[in-house]
Design an enzyme around this catalytic site. Structure first.
Site, PDB file in Angstrom:
ATOM      1  CE  LYS A 106      58.662  35.279  64.971  1.00  0.00           C
ATOM      2  NZ  LYS A 106      58.317  33.920  65.401  1.00  0.00           N
ATOM      3  NE  ARG A 162      51.724  34.002  62.227  1.00  0.00           N
ATOM      4  CZ  ARG A 162      51.869  34.948  62.786  1.00  0.00           C
ATOM      5  NH1 ARG A 162      53.024  35.577  62.883  1.00  0.00           N
ATOM      6  NH2 ARG A 162      50.823  35.827  63.406  1.00  0.00           N
TER       7      ARG A 162
END
Length: 300
Positions: A223, A263
């Site tokens: 991210k 994840r």
């Protein structure tokens, strides 16, 4: 809580690893790489072989600015992949915001619904998941990708995210879902301002979420807040695909803090990290944890 507290899912006594299969042309980190069904299936099998406890299959990008695809296109992308992976014995979750897609995915073999909207995008989702009786990831969300970053305004990000998540959980429970099948996700990167430190605050105070008694899933992999931390000498953020080492560092912290699952895009190094964290927690008396299975595992 331990992994055994989520019925129907793997329970190895440590933080789980969820591997990502984006069957999309436009996901932020690997868009197009697995858009072909055969490539997606092969990638999912590889992730399982590398140690993924769950393979998360999604057919709609949720990157900032992404536009929605039709229900029919989302189904076309993911159902054959889910059917093929489950036929090989791989535990599969479906990453979707649509109740009808979740129902089709469950029929195809998915064992978990991972809804980044926490039921806000489709009011029928909580009822559909409760009816199916599968575990449900309720993620913190304030709006669709095209404008979610405009909603990243908080006075106290940890308290507000926690409170908003628990409000969504109440809705899900009212629809009849077993509380043991509810999983929380603080939604790193979703309506979180990377320059304001929102994501780092949530990670630093993960106990605000684990203390609720619900298992906690964290998705930090690749991210943008990681890339912004790891800038080069000119101040350019590191590319998404070069943030995997930083992701492993986050995984170690999450697992050590009692997170239920991470994840990730690259499975093997993160699978190593959760096993190391489990060994440390077990040696220190971490409740409900034990080192990964294998010769010499367990406390002496």
């Amino acid at each position: 809580m331990t992994t055994a507290d989520v019925p129907g899912l793997p329970a190895p006594g440590r933080c789980l690893v969820m591997g990502v299969v984006n069957v999309t042309p436009d996901s932020f980190s690997d868009g197009g790489a697995w858009f072909d069904h055969e490539k997606a299936i092969h990638h999912g099998l590889n992730l399982a072989a590398e140690g993924a406890d769950i393979v998360d299959v999604g057919g709609e990008s949720t990157r900032p600015g992404a536009q929605r695809v039709s229900r029919e296109e989302e189904l076309r992308r993911i159902v054959p992949v889910i059917e093929a992976l489950t036929a090989e014995g791989v535990p599969v979750s479906v990453d979707t915001m649509r109740a009808e897609v979740a129902e089709a995915a469950i029929e195809a073999g998915a064992r978990l619904v991972n809804d980044v909207s926490g039921g806000l995008a489709d009011p029928d989702m909580p009822r559909a998941v409760a009816r199916a009786g599968v575990p449900y990831v309720v993620m913190h969300w304030r709006g669709h990708s095209h404008d979610m970053q405009t909603r990243a305004v908080y006075q106290d990000v940890v308290r507000e995210v926690r409170d908003e998540l628990l409000q969504r959980v109440e809705v899900v429970l009212q629809e009849g879902l077993d509380p043991a099948k509810v999983i929380l996700d603080p939604g790193l990167g979703f309506a979180k301002n990377p320059t304001a430190g929102h994501n780092w605050s949530l990670l630093a105070h993960l106990d605000a979420f684990t203390s609720t008694g619900y298992p906690v899933l964290v998705g930090a992999s690749r991210k943008s807040f990681l890339g912004r931390l790891l800038t080069d000498a000119e101040g350019t953020p590191r590319p998404f695909g070069e943030c995997d080492d930083a992701t492993v560092a986050i995984t170690s912290l999450v697992a050590a803090a009692g997170g239920w699952c991470v994840r990730v895009h690259r499975v093997r190094p993160n699978a190593d990290a959760v096993r190391v964290a489990a060994a440390v927690r077990a040696a220190g008396g971490g409740q409900g944890d034990r080192p990964g299975a294998g010769p010499g595992s367990g406390r002496p």
